[in-house]
Design a protein around this motif. Structure first.
Motif, PDB file in Angstrom:
ATOM      1  N   SER A  56     -11.389  34.973 -89.230  1.00  0.00           N
ATOM      2  CA  SER A  56     -12.213  36.122 -89.612  1.00  0.00           C
ATOM      3  C   SER A  56     -12.717  36.004 -91.040  1.00  0.00           C
ATOM      4  O   SER A  56     -13.879  36.311 -91.334  1.00  0.00           O
ATOM      5  N   HIS A  57     -11.848  35.558 -91.947  1.00  0.00           N
ATOM      6  CA  HIS A  57     -12.250  35.449 -93.356  1.00  0.00           C
ATOM      7  C   HIS A  57     -13.431  34.502 -93.509  1.00  0.00           C
ATOM      8  O   HIS A  57     -14.373  34.782 -94.267  1.00  0.00           O
ATOM      9  N   THR A  58     -13.391  33.392 -92.802  1.00  0.00           N
ATOM     10  CA  THR A  58     -14.494  32.418 -92.872  1.00  0.00           C
ATOM     11  C   THR A  58     -15.769  33.002 -92.291  1.00  0.00           C
ATOM     12  O   THR A  58     -16.859  32.811 -92.832  1.00  0.00           O
ATOM     13  N   ILE A  59     -15.634  33.725 -91.171  1.00  0.00           N
ATOM     14  CA  ILE A  59     -16.804  34.326 -90.520  1.00  0.00           C
ATOM     15  C   ILE A  59     -17.488  35.330 -91.436  1.00  0.00           C
ATOM     16  O   ILE A  59     -18.722  35.407 -91.483  1.00  0.00           O
ATOM     17  N   GLY A  60     -16.711  36.077 -92.209  1.00  0.00           N
ATOM     18  CA  GLY A  60     -17.278  37.120 -93.059  1.00  0.00           C
ATOM     19  C   GLY A  60     -17.657  36.689 -94.447  1.00  0.00           C
ATOM     20  O   GLY A  60     -18.212  37.483 -95.222  1.00  0.00           O
ATOM     21  N   THR A  61     -17.378  35.427 -94.806  1.00  0.00           N
ATOM     22  CA  THR A  61     -17.667  34.935 -96.156  1.00  0.00           C
ATOM     23  C   THR A  61     -18.912  34.060 -96.159  1.00  0.00           C
ATOM     24  O   THR A  61     -18.975  33.051 -95.447  1.00  0.00           O
ATOM     25  N   VAL A  62     -19.895  34.440 -96.953  1.00  0.00           N
ATOM     26  CA  VAL A  62     -21.124  33.652 -97.069  1.00  0.00           C
ATOM     27  C   VAL A  62     -20.842  32.393 -97.869  1.00  0.00           C
ATOM     28  O   VAL A  62     -20.232  32.444 -98.943  1.00  0.00           O
ATOM     29  N   SER A  63     -21.262  31.260 -97.335  1.00  0.00           N
ATOM     30  CA  SER A  63     -21.043  29.970 -97.990  1.00  0.00           C
ATOM     31  C   SER A  63     -22.178  29.024 -97.608  1.00  0.00           C
ATOM     32  O   SER A  63     -23.085  29.403 -96.860  1.00  0.00           O
ATOM     33  N   LYS A  64     -22.109  27.791 -98.085  1.00  0.00           N
ATOM     34  CA  LYS A  64     -23.148  26.820 -97.734  1.00  0.00           C
ATOM     35  C   LYS A  64     -23.170  26.555 -96.229  1.00  0.00           C
ATOM     36  O   LYS A  64     -24.228  26.366 -95.634  1.00  0.00           O
ATOM     37  N   LYS A  65     -21.991  26.537 -95.617  1.00  0.00           N
ATOM     38  CA  LYS A  65     -21.907  26.300 -94.172  1.00  0.00           C
ATOM     39  C   LYS A  65     -22.073  27.581 -93.371  1.00  0.00           C
ATOM     40  O   LYS A  65     -22.219  27.524 -92.148  1.00  0.00           O
ATOM     41  N   ASN A  66     -22.029  28.714 -94.044  1.00  0.00           N
ATOM     42  CA  ASN A  66     -22.147  30.004 -93.354  1.00  0.00           C
ATOM     43  C   ASN A  66     -23.139  30.880 -94.123  1.00  0.00           C
ATOM     44  O   ASN A  66     -22.813  31.968 -94.572  1.00  0.00           O
ATOM     45  N   ARG A  67     -24.348  30.339 -94.257  1.00  0.00           N
ATOM     46  CA  ARG A  67     -25.359  31.024 -95.066  1.00  0.00           C
ATOM     47  C   ARG A  67     -25.806  32.323 -94.407  1.00  0.00           C
ATOM     48  O   ARG A  67     -25.730  32.480 -93.181  1.00  0.00           O
ATOM     49  N   MET A  68     -26.274  33.242 -95.231  1.00  0.00           N
ATOM     50  CA  MET A  68     -26.821  34.484 -94.702  1.00  0.00           C
ATOM     51  C   MET A  68     -28.125  34.179 -93.957  1.00  0.00           C
ATOM     52  O   MET A  68     -28.981  33.449 -94.463  1.00  0.00           O
ATOM     53  N   ILE A  69     -28.269  34.726 -92.754  1.00  0.00           N
ATOM     54  CA  ILE A  69     -29.500  34.566 -91.980  1.00  0.00           C
ATOM     55  C   ILE A  69     -30.384  35.796 -92.208  1.00  0.00           C
ATOM     56  O   ILE A  69     -31.381  35.714 -92.912  1.00  0.00           O
ATOM     57  N   CYS A  70     -30.030  36.910 -91.611  1.00  0.00           N
ATOM     58  CA  CYS A  70     -30.679  38.186 -91.898  1.00  0.00           C
ATOM     59  C   CYS A  70     -29.567  39.205 -92.145  1.00  0.00           C
ATOM     60  O   CYS A  70     -28.672  39.363 -91.309  1.00  0.00           O
ATOM     61  N   PHE A  71     -29.649  39.867 -93.267  1.00  0.00           N
ATOM     62  CA  PHE A  71     -28.574  40.768 -93.695  1.00  0.00           C
ATOM     63  C   PHE A  71     -28.323  41.849 -92.639  1.00  0.00           C
ATOM     64  O   PHE A  71     -29.281  42.455 -92.147  1.00  0.00           O
ATOM     65  N   PRO A  72     -27.057  42.095 -92.255  1.00  0.00           N
ATOM     66  CA  PRO A  72     -25.808  41.637 -92.876  1.00  0.00           C
ATOM     67  C   PRO A  72     -25.130  40.482 -92.155  1.00  0.00           C
ATOM     68  O   PRO A  72     -23.920  40.312 -92.293  1.00  0.00           O
ATOM     69  N   TYR A  73     -25.881  39.679 -91.376  1.00  0.00           N
ATOM     70  CA  TYR A  73     -25.254  38.671 -90.530  1.00  0.00           C
ATOM     71  C   TYR A  73     -25.374  37.258 -91.101  1.00  0.00           C
ATOM     72  O   TYR A  73     -26.467  36.674 -91.105  1.00  0.00           O
ATOM     73  N   PRO A  74     -24.245  36.666 -91.546  1.00  0.00           N
ATOM     74  CA  PRO A  74     -24.277  35.231 -91.846  1.00  0.00           C
ATOM     75  C   PRO A  74     -24.322  34.427 -90.548  1.00  0.00           C
ATOM     76  O   PRO A  74     -24.225  34.995 -89.442  1.00  0.00           O
ATOM     77  N   LEU A  75     -24.440  33.139 -90.670  1.00  0.00           N
ATOM     78  CA  LEU A  75     -24.647  32.255 -89.523  1.00  0.00           C
ATOM     79  C   LEU A  75     -23.621  32.473 -88.414  1.00  0.00           C
ATOM     80  O   LEU A  75     -23.970  32.508 -87.226  1.00  0.00           O
TER      81      LEU A  75
END
Length: 517
Positions: free
Chosen positions: A226-245
């Motif tokens: 869950s922490h990884t899913i909710g944390t914006v990073s290079k591998k989990n960039r924001m697509i359209c707020f509030p949803y990262p990849l």
């Protein structure tokens, strides 16, 4: 007049081609063939009886595929499995299609219009992407594509024609579902942080389900936390707020699924064991307006709520009698809206709300995700630990819905012969929408599109004019407004500003304090 038949599911199958090598690419039609043949094997019949069942197939329903344009996919599938069905159909594009086709097949069995019905669908988007990346055509043997067929795009808004949405470059799923998530958050009084944590926890639980599902695209890999899913990073960039990849559907998969339905009479004649029988109880579906700006609000979905209520009603069930659910989950907002309507906890649920693991971890199988939910539901109900299950299939931009209920116990009355809901809901009042506007205004909902560099690229605003409360669509009017829309701490919904007209036909919104044009 012959009495009505009792429809049952007697065979299900899922196919996964995990290889992404060009030489291993298998076209969608062939993946569907494999699924149908495995579903026949799943009935437990001997080879002679299985052949008899296959030759008795008189109905073939196919979910439209994103991957490839076929001139007659139902006919091709029938030919490849050696059947000569009198009824053949292909769905329109939409994730509601598997449940809708399944419900319609059960009705035809019940009315004796059909004796054995196949419902199937499949995608080979991972293989197609591999071919495109390599600059190669798919291997020999793929069906020659229909050049006049309609190509589906989930990344190009210009293919959607000219309208108030495309004028402002908004209308794709990645844009519209966030409009709902943001409005739902504000309606419930959540902070942006609380909302993100809820979505991450929800999808973290879903990822754990996919981790144990052998048909999931990510099966065999550790579930994303869950922490990884909710944390914006290079591998989990924001697509359209509030949803990262990792809160977006992942479509590059090669998956197919199939269900075989028949009557209790024919199953008995063939000798299919009753421990393979699962009973469709009923189904219903409807849709909201195709024009997302003409929805009643963005914190609820009348089509989801109505489809859930009607699906339960025609199945003769109360929500408390459902033991297992599979809610479509292209983005967190869909299962959240379903849970909200049914009074289920969003993250602390006890009854399963996904059997697959969601379109991120299981894989967004084009229009066909809920076919896999149906096959999984059949397998789960066969175990006998649960009695009743419900599948919610969603399509479009929270537009099209269809609900199906299944059980390991038969209905007490004949299967419902019609969808009790209108094709499009028009009962709830919709605000007036003005195309070109000017004056003081308030934000109703919004989202922000981010670039690959992780920076805000464009804002999308659904607002209300102060003067008459009419709704409008706009983009951000300046960089300060865009930055404020992208804030992770301050809530933009309900804030006031000013909307003006631009020379290119767009409406531009600025927060109070920003310079006007």
């Amino acid at each position: 007049m012959a009495s009505r038949a009792q429809p049952i599911v007697v065979g299900v199958a899922d196919i996964k081609n995990r290889s992404q090598k060009v030489e291993d690419a298998i076209e969608p039609a062939q993946l569907m063939v494999q699924a149908v043949l495995e579903a026949i094997t799943d009935t437990g019949l001997s080879k002679p009886k299985a052949k008899e069942l296959r030759e008795a197939i008189d109905s073939v329903s196919v979910v439209a595929t994103w991957t490839w344009n076929y001139s007659d996919l139902p006919g091709l599938l029938a030919e490849k499995i050696g059947a000569r069905p009198g009824y053949r159909t292909q769905s329109e594009h939409g994730g509601n299609s598997p449940a809708k086709l399944f419900d319609e097949a059960a009705r035809r069995i019940s009315s004796r219009e059909s004796n054995v019905a196949v419902v199937a669908g499949g995608e080979a988007l991972a293989s197609l992407a591999a071919c495109i990346t390599a600059g190669k055509m798919p291997p020999p043997g793929w069906t020659v594509p229909d050049q006049g067929g309609k190509t589906v795009s989930v990344s190009d808004v210009s293919t959607m024609g000219e309208n108030i949405g495309t004028t402002h470059s908004i209308g794709l799923p990645i844009h519209v579902y966030p409009l709902y998530e943001n409005a739902f958050r504000a309606h419930r009084g959540q902070t942006i942080k609380q909302n993100n944590e809820e979505s991450a926890e929800l999808y973290g639980r879903f990822a754990k389900v996919a981790e144990q599902n052998p048909f999931a695209w990510n099966y065999g890999e550790p579930a994303v936390e869950s922490h990884t899913i909710g944390t914006v990073s290079k591998k989990n960039r924001m697509i359209c707020f509030p949803y990262p990849l990792l809160m977006n559907a992942f479509n590059n998969i090669n998956l197919a699924g199939a269900c075989i339905l028949t009557s209790t009479e024919y199953a008995t004649e063939l000798g299919i064991s009753e421990n393979r029988w699962i009973y469709p109880l009923g189904g219903a579906g409807t849709s909201d307006s195709d024009k997302f700006w003409e929805r009643p609000n963005f914190y609820s979905s009348p089509s989801i709520s109505s489809s859930l209520d009607a699906g339960l009603k025609v199945s003769g069930l109360k929500k408390e009698e459902i033991d297992i659910f599979d809610f479509y989950s292209c983005f967190p907002i869909v299962p959240k809206l379903a849970c909200q309507h049914l009074g289920l906890p969003t993250t602390k649920y006890e009854k399963p709300i996904t059997l697959l693991g969601g379109l991120t971890s299981f894989g967004g199988a084009g229009n066909n995700y809920s076919m896999h939910a149906l096959t999984a539901m059949v397998r789960e109900l066969r175990k006998g630990n649960a009695r009743n299950g419900l599948v919610l299939a969603n399509g479009g931009v929270a537009t099209y819905q269809h609900v199906v209920c299944l059980s390991n116990h038969p209905r007490r009355s004949p299967y419902p012969m019609q969808n009790i809901l209108a094709k499009i809901l028009r009962e709830t009042p919709v605000p007036n929408v003005d195309e070109r506007v000017e004056g003081p205004a308030t934000i109703e909902t919004y989202t922000v599109d981010f670039g690959r560099d992780g920076k805000p690229k464009r804002g999308f605003i659904i607002g209300r004019l102060t003067e008459n409360n009419h709704r409008f669509v706009a983009n951000e009017g300046d960089v300060k407004t865009l930055a404020q829309l992208a804030s992770e701490t301050r809530e933009p919904i309900g804030r006031k500003g000013w909307v003006t007209r631009s020379e290119d036909g767009r409406n531009l919104f600025r927060f109070e304090g920003s310079e006007k044009l």
